[in-house]
Every structure is written in structure tokens, then in C-alpha cells.
Design an enzyme around this catalytic site. Structure first.
Site, mmCIF file in Angstrom:
data_model
loop_
_atom_site.group_PDB
_atom_site.id
_atom_site.type_symbol
_atom_site.label_atom_id
_atom_site.label_comp_id
_atom_site.label_asym_id
_atom_site.label_seq_id
_atom_site.Cartn_x
_atom_site.Cartn_y
_atom_site.Cartn_z
ATOM 1 N N ASN A 150 40.602 90.182 62.788
ATOM 2 C CA ASN A 150 40.386 89.131 61.796
ATOM 3 C C ASN A 150 41.229 89.294 60.536
ATOM 4 O OD1 ASN A 150 38.402 91.342 61.582
ATOM 5 N ND2 ASN A 150 37.760 90.276 59.728
ATOM 6 N N GLN A 178 37.347 85.636 66.601
ATOM 7 C CA GLN A 178 38.614 85.041 66.142
ATOM 8 C C GLN A 178 39.436 84.437 67.278
ATOM 9 O OE1 GLN A 178 39.639 84.443 63.149
ATOM 10 N NE2 GLN A 178 38.251 85.693 61.921
ATOM 11 N N SER A 198 31.303 82.889 67.529
ATOM 12 C CA SER A 198 30.663 82.341 66.331
ATOM 13 C C SER A 198 31.023 80.872 66.161
ATOM 14 C CB SER A 198 31.142 83.126 65.107
ATOM 15 O OG SER A 198 30.654 82.542 63.926
ATOM 16 N N HIS A 200 31.080 79.032 63.197
ATOM 17 C CA HIS A 200 31.779 78.584 61.987
ATOM 18 C C HIS A 200 33.234 79.013 61.903
ATOM 19 C CE1 HIS A 200 31.744 82.229 59.277
ATOM 20 N NE2 HIS A 200 30.881 82.619 60.193
ATOM 21 N N THR A 238 12.375 80.104 67.734
ATOM 22 C CA THR A 238 12.585 78.721 68.158
ATOM 23 C C THR A 238 14.071 78.397 68.161
ATOM 24 O OG1 THR A 238 10.467 78.103 67.209
ATOM 25 C CG2 THR A 238 12.040 76.309 67.620
ATOM 26 N N CYS A 314 34.940 89.714 53.940
ATOM 27 C CA CYS A 314 33.840 90.682 53.886
ATOM 28 C C CYS A 314 34.180 91.873 53.019
ATOM 29 C CB CYS A 314 33.508 91.154 55.287
ATOM 30 S SG CYS A 314 33.623 89.840 56.463
HETATM 31 C C1 LIG Z 1 33.652 86.122 61.272
HETATM 32 C C2 LIG Z 1 33.640 87.284 62.169
HETATM 33 C C3 LIG Z 1 32.443 87.928 62.491
HETATM 34 C C4 LIG Z 1 31.114 87.519 61.914
HETATM 35 O O1 LIG Z 1 30.716 86.296 62.414
HETATM 36 P P1 LIG Z 1 29.426 85.561 61.817
HETATM 37 O O2 LIG Z 1 29.196 84.441 62.758
HETATM 38 O O3 LIG Z 1 29.800 85.141 60.447
HETATM 39 O O4 LIG Z 1 28.318 86.553 61.808
HETATM 40 C C5 LIG Z 1 32.496 88.998 63.357
HETATM 41 N N1 LIG Z 1 33.660 89.418 63.880
HETATM 42 C C6 LIG Z 1 34.827 88.824 63.595
HETATM 43 C C7 LIG Z 1 36.086 89.332 64.219
HETATM 44 C C8 LIG Z 1 34.861 87.741 62.724
HETATM 45 O O5 LIG Z 1 36.017 87.174 62.427
#
Ligand SMILES: *Cc1c(COP(=O)(O)O)cnc(C)c1O
Length: 349
Positions: A150, A178, A198, A200, A238, A314
Site C-alpha cells: 500500500n 490494494q 476492503s 472503500h 446482523t 496509517c
Molecule cells: C486499506 C488497507 C487495509 C485496511 O483496510 P480497512 O478496510 O480500512 O480496514 C489493510 N491492508 C491494506 C494493504 C490496505 O491498503
């Protein structure tokens, strides 16, 4: 208006996704576990999303566990396997450049008595498959190495880790937050036993993700959240219908990479003396650049009002250089001159 170039940290929710979620918030709000008609229709919507996500990685719908995001998926995968071995403990192989949620999960397991090997990358950000093979022990229970880094954008050879793990009868998990939707993934061809993703990062909503678990029902994975038997008993609570529907639509509407045109960005960045980190095999959307000196850095900052990350989002709160940049051999001073610029995975709507 500053330009948002931090898509590796998060993406907006696309209009298509937003539209798909609305009705499930306040019109069809029944609990998907309910046995009446409204419950059935929510259950059906979730089933469709599960099929879409499974299809994208060559998995079966019954192997997809919806979670709150990749952090939870990584926790479930790693702790879920470790907790099967609580009595005799065991050895886990990972890398020093994983996302913090993997590193901190492994550090926590060390406090319980598990052994963890953190493989160092090359200066290009690559975790060499040979290095993985070299550190396998008779009690290795899990190999967990990410797909696309990332911070650097480096693409790791996960198919090779997968086949090494398969040969040694060790489980292989990959954090694909990613890469999911952006690179081709087939869990069978790549010998992947578990995979985290993920919402988002792919124009879906925050607060939803999934863990692929090979033969989930018989995996023996230990849940983190015990509840009412949802998600095959592997994740109680849920099911959030709107988020899961949104995730499915984000996947099915994710356009092909041929839509990408980053020539504006490339023209701009080439005006400033810099080196790009992360080696030859990187995704086109993540640029980790070290400006050659303070003058170039300041010129870049003065000329461009860009929202970018130093390290990853982060790490942004702390002043210590990112663990990833240190691991590829950057000095503190170089790390200070380094930005992660992450471009939209496709043209903005
Ligand atoms: C964004 C990311 C995460 C965390 O994902 P969330 O859905 O925000 O908990 C974990 N690993 C990588 C490589 C990421 O880019």
C-alpha cells in the site's frame, strides 16, 4: 481546490454504489436473518453480493465471509488460524512491510507464545519467494504476505508464495486490499487459502470488506466475533445489508483498467527531480517518490496543492519514518522527502 491523490488510503463512494445502498437503509430494512418476506429479500440481496465477490476471485459464494473491512479480515484470518493452535502454538511467516493491522496482529500473537518471522524486502520492496521457503519450519502454520504494497505499489508474486505453501501443506493468506478488482486474482490458480479485501479502496463504502476462506465451512477457523451464527458462524452480528449490497455493486461496476489515463500526472511529476521507489513491478496507480533534495521537494509542494500521504495514511499521525521506507533502506532524511501519491484506479465520475 486541492487535488486528491490519496486513493490508496480511501476512495469516494461511486454514485452507482450510493444509489444501490439507499433503499436498504430505510425502505427495506428488515434483518436479513428474519424469515419473513422482507427478511428474505435482504437475504437475497446479500446472496447476490456474495456471488459477485466470489466470482471476482474464482471462489465459491460459500467461501466469502463479510466483515467490516480488510483490517478485520486480516485479524480473522491470522488469529483465526492461530487460535486453532492455541495449545501447541506454532510459527507464522509474514513480512516486515505488511499493513499495520497484520504486523500488530502478529505482534499480539507473539505475546501469546507464537513465533513470527518478519521477512525483510529487497531495496525494491520485493519479498523474495526463496526467502519464504528458507524460513519454513516444521511447525509453520501460516504464511501471510500482502499482494500489492500500500505504500510502494510493489506487486508481490503471491502465486509463488501460494505454491510454496501448498507444497509444504501450510495455509497461505494474502492481504489483497490494494489489488482486489485492480489485478486479476484466481484463488485456485494462485493457491490462496484466505484473502482479505476492503470496500472503500474500490469506490465502495467504508466499514465493509470480506475474507475469502477456502472451504470455509470445514476450515475450523476460530471466529473473533461469536454471535448468532451469521456468516457460517465465522462472524457474528446482523449483516449490514446496505454495506454488503454497496460492496457488490462496487465490484460489479468497477471498470477495466484501460480507462486509465495518468498522463497529466506523469507530465507534472517529471518536472521535479525524483526517484520512484518500489521496483519494476508496481501498480500504475501508486507512486512512491523521493524528491532529490529539499529544494525540489519544496518546489513540488509550492507548485501543487495535492492531498497525498507521507508513508501511508496509517503512519501519518506519527513522526517516525514509515516502517516500509526504513525496510527498503531509505534514511530518515530520504523518508522525509518521500511521498506516496496514489491516483484514481480509473477516471473519476
Ligand atoms: C486499506 C488497507 C487495509 C485496511 O483496510 P480497512 O478496510 O480500512 O480496514 C489493510 N491492508 C491494506 C494493504 C490496505 O491498503
Amino acid at each position: 481546490m486541492p487535488k486528491y491523490y490519496d486513493y490508496a488510503a480511501s476512495t469516494p463512494v461511486s454514485l452507482e454504489v450510493l444509489d444501490s445502498m439507499a433503499a436498504w437503509q430505510n425502505k427495506s430494512y428488515a434483518n436479513p436473518s428474519a424469515v419473513h418476506l422482507e427478511g428474505e429479500s435482504a437475504k437475497d440481496a446479500i446472496r447476490k453480493s456474495r456471488e459477485i465477490v466470489a466470482d471476482k476471485i474464482g471462489a465459491m459464494p460459500s467461501e466469502i465471509i463479510f466483515t467490516s473491512g480488510a483490517s478485520e479480515s486480516n485479524n480473522l484470518a491470522i488469529k483465526g488460524v492461530a487460535f486453532k493452535h492455541l495449545e501447541n502454538k506454532g510459527h507464522i511467516i509474514t513480512s516486515s512491510i505488511e499493513h499495520k493491522c497484520v504486523l500488530n496482529t502478529c505482534a499480539f500473537l507473539e505475546t501469546l507464545g507464537f513465533q513470527v518471522t518478519y521477512l525483510e524486502p529487497t531495496n525494491e520492496g520485493l519479498i523474495e519467494p526463496g526467502a519464504v521457503r528458507d524460513v519454513i519450519r516444521s511447525n509453520t502454520i501460516l504464511i501471510t504476505i500482502h499482494h500489492v504494497n500500500n505504500e510502494l505499489g510493489t506487486i508481490q508474486p503471491i502465486d509463488q508464495y501460494g505454491s510454496i505453501a501448498f507444497e509444504h501443506d501450510i495455509l497461505f493468506h494474502t492481504d489483497a486490499a490494494q489489488s482486489f478488482c485492480k489485478l486479476d486474482i484466481d484463488v485456485d490458480d494462485m493457491d490462496i487459502d484466505m484473502l482479505s479485501l476492503s470496500g472503500h479502496k474500490i469506490y465502495g463504502p467504508k466499514g465493509v470488506g470480506a475474507l475469502y476462506v477456502r472451504d470455509a465451512r470445514d476450515s475450523g477457523l476460530v471466529p473473533l466475533i461469536h454471535g448468532g451464527g451469521q456468516e457460517l458462524g465465522l462472524r457474528g452480528g446482523t449483516s449490514p445489508t446496505p454495506l454488503i449490497v454497496g460492496l457488490g455493486v462496487a465490484v460489479s461496476s468497477f471498470p477495466s483498467q484501460s480507462d486509465i489515463d495518468h498522463s497529466d500526472f506523469q507530465t507534472t511529476i517529471s518536472d521535479y527531480k525524483h526517484s520512484r521507489n518500489g521496483g519494476e513491478k508496481t501498480v500504475t496507480t501508486i507512486w512512491n517518490v523521493t524528491f532529490s533534495d529539499d529544494q525540489e521537494l519544496n518546489r513540488f509542494k509550492d507548485d501543487n496543492d495535492w492531498l497525498v500521504s507521507q508513508g501511508s495514511a496509517c503512519n501519518a499521525m506519527s513522526n517516525v519514518p514509515s516502517h516500509v521506507l526504513s525496510a527498503i533502506g531509505l534514511s530518515g532524511d530520504e523518508a522525509r522527502r518521500t511521498y506516496r501519491i496514489s491516483l484514481p484506479p480509473y477516471k473519476q465520475q
